[in-house]
Write a protein that holds these residues in place. Sequence first.
Motif, mmCIF file in Angstrom:
data_model
loop_
_atom_site.group_PDB
_atom_site.id
_atom_site.type_symbol
_atom_site.label_atom_id
_atom_site.label_comp_id
_atom_site.label_asym_id
_atom_site.label_seq_id
_atom_site.Cartn_x
_atom_site.Cartn_y
_atom_site.Cartn_z
ATOM 1 N N MET A 19 -38.976 17.607 -10.542
ATOM 2 C CA MET A 19 -38.040 17.353 -11.721
ATOM 3 C C MET A 19 -37.149 16.004 -12.006
ATOM 4 N N LYS A 20 -36.748 15.669 -10.700
ATOM 5 C CA LYS A 20 -35.917 14.475 -10.643
ATOM 6 C C LYS A 20 -36.693 13.415 -10.858
ATOM 7 N N GLU A 21 -38.064 13.172 -10.379
ATOM 8 C CA GLU A 21 -38.909 12.198 -10.791
ATOM 9 C C GLU A 21 -39.162 12.052 -12.285
ATOM 10 N N ALA A 22 -39.469 13.376 -12.855
ATOM 11 C CA ALA A 22 -39.730 13.418 -14.529
ATOM 12 C C ALA A 22 -38.415 12.832 -15.309
ATOM 13 N N GLU A 23 -37.383 13.328 -14.646
ATOM 14 C CA GLU A 23 -36.325 12.690 -15.391
ATOM 15 C C GLU A 23 -36.104 11.213 -15.273
ATOM 16 N N ALA A 24 -36.171 10.600 -14.048
ATOM 17 C CA ALA A 24 -36.385 9.191 -13.869
ATOM 18 C C ALA A 24 -37.285 8.413 -14.853
ATOM 19 N N ILE A 25 -38.507 9.072 -15.183
ATOM 20 C CA ILE A 25 -39.371 8.565 -15.963
ATOM 21 C C ILE A 25 -38.877 8.651 -17.213
ATOM 22 N N MET A 26 -38.417 9.779 -17.786
ATOM 23 C CA MET A 26 -37.698 9.871 -19.096
ATOM 24 C C MET A 26 -36.794 9.009 -19.350
ATOM 25 N N HIS A 27 -35.813 8.501 -18.357
ATOM 26 C CA HIS A 27 -34.756 7.859 -18.666
ATOM 27 C C HIS A 27 -35.077 6.332 -18.978
ATOM 28 N N ALA A 28 -36.321 5.876 -18.106
ATOM 29 C CA ALA A 28 -36.918 4.781 -18.183
ATOM 30 C C ALA A 28 -37.489 4.653 -19.455
ATOM 31 N N GLN A 29 -38.023 5.790 -20.122
ATOM 32 C CA GLN A 29 -38.662 5.720 -21.497
ATOM 33 C C GLN A 29 -37.882 5.594 -22.415
ATOM 34 N N ILE A 30 -36.440 6.141 -22.194
ATOM 35 C CA ILE A 30 -35.720 6.052 -23.366
ATOM 36 C C ILE A 30 -34.944 4.594 -23.182
ATOM 37 N N ASN A 31 -34.801 4.142 -22.089
ATOM 38 C CA ASN A 31 -34.264 2.881 -22.220
ATOM 39 C C ASN A 31 -35.117 1.960 -22.648
ATOM 40 N N ARG A 32 -36.407 1.810 -22.679
ATOM 41 C CA ARG A 32 -37.492 0.982 -23.436
ATOM 42 C C ARG A 32 -37.683 1.622 -24.784
ATOM 43 N N ASP A 33 -36.863 2.393 -25.431
ATOM 44 C CA ASP A 33 -36.891 2.951 -26.469
ATOM 45 C C ASP A 33 -38.517 3.411 -27.123
#
Length: 99
Positions: A19-33
């Motif tokens: 879950m922690k890794e998936a959250e990091a991936i999700m935040h990176a995707q959000i930052n890249r819009d």
Amino acid sequence: MDNRINEIRRVIRALRVSMKEAEAIMHAQINRDEECTFVAQEILKMRTVMSGLVQERSMLGDNEPILVHHLFIPRRPPTPSRAPVAKRRLVPPAEAALA
């Protein structure tokens, strides 16, 4: 029963890391819009599984916290205080003051 509790604890630990890794991936995707709905749905599925495991674990009588040591950021030791710096005053040059 102890084997089942240990198995549940192991799965919970692995889910927390995933879950922690998936959250990091999700935040990176959000930052890249970028679109992040797939990752968000996977996190919600993991949370559902985690909830069921936690309920089963508590029914078996295990209430100890499950720690994942590499998820915690170690605290930095306090920095030593510096000696106070004396304030310097800016004084105009003598010639400019007389003019």
